[in-house]
Design an enzyme around this catalytic site. Structure first.
Site, PDB file in Angstrom:
ATOM      1  N   THR A 143       0.809  -1.333  -0.404  1.00  0.00           N
ATOM      2  CA  THR A 143      -0.082   0.223  -0.329  1.00  0.00           C
ATOM      3  C   THR A 143       1.160   1.291   0.400  1.00  0.00           C
ATOM      4  O   THR A 143       2.111   1.360   0.875  1.00  0.00           O
ATOM      5  CB  THR A 143      -1.027  -0.209   0.576  1.00  0.00           C
ATOM      6  N   ASP A 144       0.234   2.342  -0.309  1.00  0.00           N
ATOM      7  CA  ASP A 144       0.721   3.414   0.322  1.00  0.00           C
ATOM      8  C   ASP A 144       1.136   4.027   0.690  1.00  0.00           C
ATOM      9  O   ASP A 144       1.990   5.097   1.577  1.00  0.00           O
ATOM     10  CB  ASP A 144       0.236   4.752  -0.721  1.00  0.00           C
ATOM     11  N   GLU A 145       0.482   3.516   2.133  1.00  0.00           N
ATOM     12  CA  GLU A 145       0.200   4.018   3.526  1.00  0.00           C
ATOM     13  C   GLU A 145       1.621   3.379   3.951  1.00  0.00           C
ATOM     14  O   GLU A 145       1.930   3.995   5.062  1.00  0.00           O
ATOM     15  CB  GLU A 145      -0.734   3.856   4.346  1.00  0.00           C
ATOM     16  N   TYR A 168      -1.477  -1.186  10.766  1.00  0.00           N
ATOM     17  CA  TYR A 168      -1.674  -1.356  10.125  1.00  0.00           C
ATOM     18  C   TYR A 168      -1.153  -0.712   8.456  1.00  0.00           C
ATOM     19  O   TYR A 168      -0.213  -2.322   8.300  1.00  0.00           O
ATOM     20  CB  TYR A 168      -3.021  -0.981   9.079  1.00  0.00           C
ATOM     21  N   SER A 169      -0.001   0.099   8.065  1.00  0.00           N
ATOM     22  CA  SER A 169       0.830   0.762   7.847  1.00  0.00           C
ATOM     23  C   SER A 169       2.360   0.275   8.501  1.00  0.00           C
ATOM     24  O   SER A 169       2.884  -0.666   7.587  1.00  0.00           O
ATOM     25  CB  SER A 169       0.713   2.224   7.195  1.00  0.00           C
ATOM     26  N   LYS A 172       2.041  -3.674   7.379  1.00  0.00           N
ATOM     27  CA  LYS A 172       3.181  -3.799   5.656  1.00  0.00           C
ATOM     28  C   LYS A 172       4.005  -3.567   5.221  1.00  0.00           C
ATOM     29  O   LYS A 172       4.456  -3.979   5.140  1.00  0.00           O
ATOM     30  CB  LYS A 172       1.472  -2.592   4.906  1.00  0.00           C
ATOM     31  N   ASN A 198      -8.366   1.500  -3.471  1.00  0.00           N
ATOM     32  CA  ASN A 198      -8.945   0.617  -4.473  1.00  0.00           C
ATOM     33  C   ASN A 198     -10.080   0.830  -4.836  1.00  0.00           C
ATOM     34  O   ASN A 198     -10.920   1.216  -3.249  1.00  0.00           O
ATOM     35  CB  ASN A 198      -9.122  -0.433  -4.183  1.00  0.00           C
ATOM     36  N   ASN A 267     -11.673  13.755   0.922  1.00  0.00           N
ATOM     37  CA  ASN A 267     -12.938  12.920   1.420  1.00  0.00           C
ATOM     38  C   ASN A 267     -14.505  13.628   1.582  1.00  0.00           C
ATOM     39  O   ASN A 267     -15.302  13.161   0.697  1.00  0.00           O
ATOM     40  CB  ASN A 267     -12.811  12.570   2.545  1.00  0.00           C
ATOM     41  N   HIS A 302      -4.462  10.702  11.899  1.00  0.00           N
ATOM     42  CA  HIS A 302      -5.116  10.276  10.173  1.00  0.00           C
ATOM     43  C   HIS A 302      -4.302  11.036   9.423  1.00  0.00           C
ATOM     44  O   HIS A 302      -4.118  11.993   9.523  1.00  0.00           O
ATOM     45  CB  HIS A 302      -6.164  11.058  10.427  1.00  0.00           C
TER      46      HIS A 302
HETATM   47  P1  NAD Z   1      -9.602  -7.290   2.034  1.00  0.00           P
HETATM   48  O1  NAD Z   1     -10.108  -7.079   3.988  1.00  0.00           O
HETATM   49  O2  NAD Z   1     -11.367  -7.200   1.520  1.00  0.00           O
HETATM   50  O3  NAD Z   1      -9.165  -9.003   2.020  1.00  0.00           O
HETATM   51  C1  NAD Z   1      -8.604  -9.320   2.857  1.00  0.00           C
HETATM   52  C2  NAD Z   1      -8.503 -11.289   2.261  1.00  0.00           C
HETATM   53  O4  NAD Z   1      -7.359 -11.796   2.940  1.00  0.00           O
HETATM   54  C3  NAD Z   1     -10.557 -11.711   3.312  1.00  0.00           C
HETATM   55  O5  NAD Z   1     -10.171 -12.432   1.972  1.00  0.00           O
HETATM   56  C4  NAD Z   1      -9.531 -12.729   3.953  1.00  0.00           C
HETATM   57  O6  NAD Z   1     -10.831 -13.676   4.844  1.00  0.00           O
HETATM   58  C5  NAD Z   1      -7.811 -12.516   4.005  1.00  0.00           C
HETATM   59  N1  NAD Z   1      -7.022 -13.117   4.884  1.00  0.00           N
HETATM   60  C6  NAD Z   1      -7.080 -12.134   6.165  1.00  0.00           C
HETATM   61  N2  NAD Z   1      -5.909 -12.404   7.109  1.00  0.00           N
HETATM   62  C7  NAD Z   1      -6.217 -14.237   6.466  1.00  0.00           C
HETATM   63  C8  NAD Z   1      -5.338 -14.902   7.156  1.00  0.00           C
HETATM   64  N3  NAD Z   1      -4.454 -15.174   8.335  1.00  0.00           N
HETATM   65  N4  NAD Z   1      -4.865 -15.838   6.351  1.00  0.00           N
HETATM   66  C9  NAD Z   1      -5.715 -15.850   4.683  1.00  0.00           C
HETATM   67  N5  NAD Z   1      -6.695 -15.438   4.970  1.00  0.00           N
HETATM   68  C10 NAD Z   1      -6.759 -14.583   5.316  1.00  0.00           C
HETATM   69  O7  NAD Z   1      -8.571  -6.823   1.701  1.00  0.00           O
HETATM   70  P2  NAD Z   1      -8.298  -6.369   0.581  1.00  0.00           P
HETATM   71  O8  NAD Z   1      -9.070  -4.791   0.046  1.00  0.00           O
HETATM   72  O9  NAD Z   1      -8.655  -6.765  -0.303  1.00  0.00           O
HETATM   73  O10 NAD Z   1      -6.726  -5.765   0.225  1.00  0.00           O
HETATM   74  C11 NAD Z   1      -6.350  -6.753  -0.452  1.00  0.00           C
HETATM   75  C12 NAD Z   1      -4.481  -6.897  -0.134  1.00  0.00           C
HETATM   76  O11 NAD Z   1      -4.587  -4.869  -0.632  1.00  0.00           O
HETATM   77  C13 NAD Z   1      -3.898  -6.280   1.290  1.00  0.00           C
HETATM   78  O12 NAD Z   1      -2.686  -6.099   1.109  1.00  0.00           O
HETATM   79  C14 NAD Z   1      -3.978  -4.443   1.717  1.00  0.00           C
HETATM   80  O13 NAD Z   1      -3.378  -4.250   2.231  1.00  0.00           O
HETATM   81  C15 NAD Z   1      -3.283  -4.535  -0.628  1.00  0.00           C
HETATM   82  N6  NAD Z   1      -4.235  -2.566  -0.321  1.00  0.00           N
HETATM   83  C16 NAD Z   1      -5.490  -2.791  -0.493  1.00  0.00           C
HETATM   84  C17 NAD Z   1      -5.817  -1.506  -0.916  1.00  0.00           C
HETATM   85  C18 NAD Z   1      -7.595  -0.803  -0.667  1.00  0.00           C
HETATM   86  O14 NAD Z   1      -7.803   0.367  -1.055  1.00  0.00           O
HETATM   87  N7  NAD Z   1      -8.327  -1.677  -0.433  1.00  0.00           N
HETATM   88  C19 NAD Z   1      -4.527  -0.600  -1.398  1.00  0.00           C
HETATM   89  C20 NAD Z   1      -3.448  -0.704  -1.275  1.00  0.00           C
HETATM   90  C21 NAD Z   1      -3.497  -1.648  -0.872  1.00  0.00           C
HETATM   91  P1  TYD Z   2     -10.780   3.734   4.315  1.00  0.00           P
HETATM   92  O1  TYD Z   2     -11.623   3.736   2.816  1.00  0.00           O
HETATM   93  O2  TYD Z   2     -10.954   3.486   5.404  1.00  0.00           O
HETATM   94  O3  TYD Z   2      -9.310   3.740   3.643  1.00  0.00           O
HETATM   95  P2  TYD Z   2      -8.005   4.489   3.926  1.00  0.00           P
HETATM   96  O4  TYD Z   2      -7.877   4.885   5.718  1.00  0.00           O
HETATM   97  O5  TYD Z   2      -7.648   3.304   3.958  1.00  0.00           O
HETATM   98  O6  TYD Z   2      -7.301   5.317   3.221  1.00  0.00           O
HETATM   99  O7  TYD Z   2     -10.613   5.672   4.986  1.00  0.00           O
HETATM  100  C1  TYD Z   2     -10.490   6.552   3.128  1.00  0.00           C
HETATM  101  C2  TYD Z   2     -10.506   8.327   4.021  1.00  0.00           C
HETATM  102  O8  TYD Z   2     -12.487   8.185   4.022  1.00  0.00           O
HETATM  103  C3  TYD Z   2     -10.235   7.416   4.559  1.00  0.00           C
HETATM  104  O9  TYD Z   2      -9.245  10.247   4.747  1.00  0.00           O
HETATM  105  C4  TYD Z   2     -10.741   8.021   6.545  1.00  0.00           C
HETATM  106  C5  TYD Z   2     -12.147   9.071   5.762  1.00  0.00           C
HETATM  107  N1  TYD Z   2     -13.576   7.237   6.183  1.00  0.00           N
HETATM  108  C6  TYD Z   2     -14.472   8.972   6.563  1.00  0.00           C
HETATM  109  O10 TYD Z   2     -14.149   9.831   6.565  1.00  0.00           O
HETATM  110  N2  TYD Z   2     -15.778   7.584   6.998  1.00  0.00           N
HETATM  111  C7  TYD Z   2     -15.745   6.604   7.153  1.00  0.00           C
HETATM  112  O11 TYD Z   2     -17.032   6.788   7.671  1.00  0.00           O
HETATM  113  C8  TYD Z   2     -14.607   6.068   6.383  1.00  0.00           C
HETATM  114  C9  TYD Z   2     -14.642   4.341   6.917  1.00  0.00           C
HETATM  115  C10 TYD Z   2     -13.611   6.349   6.002  1.00  0.00           C
END
Ligand code: NAD
Ligand code: TYD
Length: 363
Positions: A143-145, A168-169, A172, A198, A267, A302
């Site tokens: 992640t970019d985080e 979290y970050s 990661k 995403n 946001n 944040h």
């Molecule tokens: P998500 O939370 O929707 O899905 C995570 C999946 O991992 C789930 O299906 C969960 O059951 C599985 N999982 C969790 N712990 C597990 C374990 N111990 N063993 C096996 N499976 C396990 O997450 P996402 O949004 O699809 O993100 C996927 C990846 O992309 C992550 O690594 C996240 O850090 C990275 N990422 C996400 C975003 C975003 O905007 N969602 C952005 C950048 C990077």
């Molecule tokens: P989020 O979707 O949790 O992604 P990330 O924290 O990984 O960027 O949140 C996106 C942005 O929206 C973040 O700045 C937090 C804000 N946010 C709210 O203002 N209200 C909400 O209920 C949520 C879930 C997020």
């Protein structure tokens, strides 16, 4: 160009992972191999997201394995059983707010889980002389985080220093360092990508965009953290996954690539756009929805702004985005409006009961 045959996708029942599996099986004729989806089905994993594909490709080009990436014996057995030559590692705990509330699972899955996978891969891919095969690949999704928070200008590049600020970050970031360490120390063939926020279908409705879409439809309060002026860069999930696929094929071993949307939104501005769009599509009064915007206490630590410089993957691998923000948001809203049973299954507990009956207790 790499020839990938048996891809172990971790976290394939989650948001980005299930879209990745769909992309490969439905839209990439160049991919003729098999996908093994390893997922623990935590609260965020939803195997129903792939039910149709399991019917179509199940047993041949798609196999589901329920398990934990921290379980070394299980992971070792999967490498043997399927002759895994590629790992695409999505599995993670992914919600920042949950990591603030309860960081332990994040460290277990994101750090120890990644370590377990890396070490299992090293063991499975080791040759008689101790060297590691060069026809294999471990791709890590990050992640970019990990880069921290930006001021008003600038963007994160692949060489930006790491400065994670949430559990979290930080987890990661640790996993990224482990991936690089396994490459430099043991010669494990790796690639790594760091992506911005995403959005798209199948995202668990606790994240900003799906949460707001559903709350607008249901007339519920729209909680905005702090002053609502935090900035995120949004990329459509399919574009991110095409970037991952490009790296798998042609990315240089040992390199990391940033993937982003070059699409920054405050946001609060994004929320007003969503209100207009959802209200129009669902036949609701946007002014009524605006009245439900509720500024709530800010998330601790944040991050103010993220922005990604993704010129490297564009320049070196020829990746481009195909889906503009207007189109992507419209597709996303349409999907949530049309797939109420997917959302209801999660919210009613019906899906959880089904998982417990079929796969046993979830973590
Ligand atoms: P998500 O939370 O929707 O899905 C995570 C999946 O991992 C789930 O299906 C969960 O059951 C599985 N999982 C969790 N712990 C597990 C374990 N111990 N063993 C096996 N499976 C396990 O997450 P996402 O949004 O699809 O993100 C996927 C990846 O992309 C992550 O690594 C996240 O850090 C990275 N990422 C996400 C975003 C975003 O905007 N969602 C952005 C950048 C990077
Ligand atoms: P989020 O979707 O949790 O992604 P990330 O924290 O990984 O960027 O949140 C996106 C942005 O929206 C973040 O700045 C937090 C804000 N946010 C709210 O203002 N209200 C909400 O209920 C949520 C879930 C997020």
């Amino acid at each position: 160009m790499r020839n990938l045959k048996n891809i172990l996708v971790t976290g394939g029942a989650g948001f980005i992972g299930c879209n990745f599996i769909r992309l490969l099986l439905e839209q990439e004729p160049a991919f003729t191999g098999r996908i093994i989806n390893l997922d623990a089905l935590t609260y965020a994993g939803n195997i129903a997201s792939l039910a149709d594909l399991a019917g179509q490709f199940g047993g041949t080009r798609y196999c589901f394995e329920h398990g934990d990436i921290c379980d070394r014996g299980f992971v070792d057995a999967l490498f043997k059983k399927y002759g895994v030559d590629t790992v695409v590692h999505f599995a993670a705990e992914s919600h920042v707010d949950r990591s603030i509330y309860g960081p332990e699972t994040f460290i277990k899955t994101n750090v120890m889980g990644t370590f377990t996978l890396l070490d299992a891969a090293r063991n499975a891919w080791k040759q008689g002389d101790g060297s590691i095969r060069d026809d294999v690949l471990f791709h890590h999704i990050s992640t970019d985080e990990v880069y921290g928070s930006l001021g008003e200008t600038g963007a994160f590049s692949e060489t930006s220093p790491y400065d994670p600020r949430s559990p979290y970050s930080a987890g990661k970031a640790s996993s990224d360092h482990l991936v690089m360490a396994y490459h430099h120390t043991y010669g494990l063939p790796i690639t790594l990508s760091n992506c911005s926020n995403n959005y798209g279908p199948y995202q668990f409705p606790e994240k900003l965009i799906p949460l707001m879409i559903l709350n607008i439809v249901e007339g519920k309060p729209l909680p905005v953290y702090g002053d609502g002026r935090n900035i995120r860069d949004w990329v459509y999930v399919e574009d991110h996954n095409r970037g991952v696929w490009t790296i798998l094929h042609t990315g240089v071993t040992g390199e990391k690539y940033n993937i982003g949307g070059e699409n920054e939104w405050e946001n609060i501005r994004l929320l007003h756009t969503l209100i207009d769009l959802v209200s129009k599509k669902a036949g609701l009064d946007p002014e009524k929805a605006r009245g439900t915007i509720t500024f709530v206490k800010d998330r601790p630590g944040h991050d103010r702004r993220y922005a990604i410089d993704c010129s490297k993957i564009k320049r070196e691998l020829g990746w481009t985005r195909k889906v503009g923000f207007e189109e992507g948001l419209a597709k996303t809203v349409d999907w949530y409006l049309a797939n109420t049973s997917w959302v209801d299954g999660i919210r009613s507990g019906e899906y959880q009961r089904w998982v417990e009956q079929n796969y046993g207790e979830r973590r």
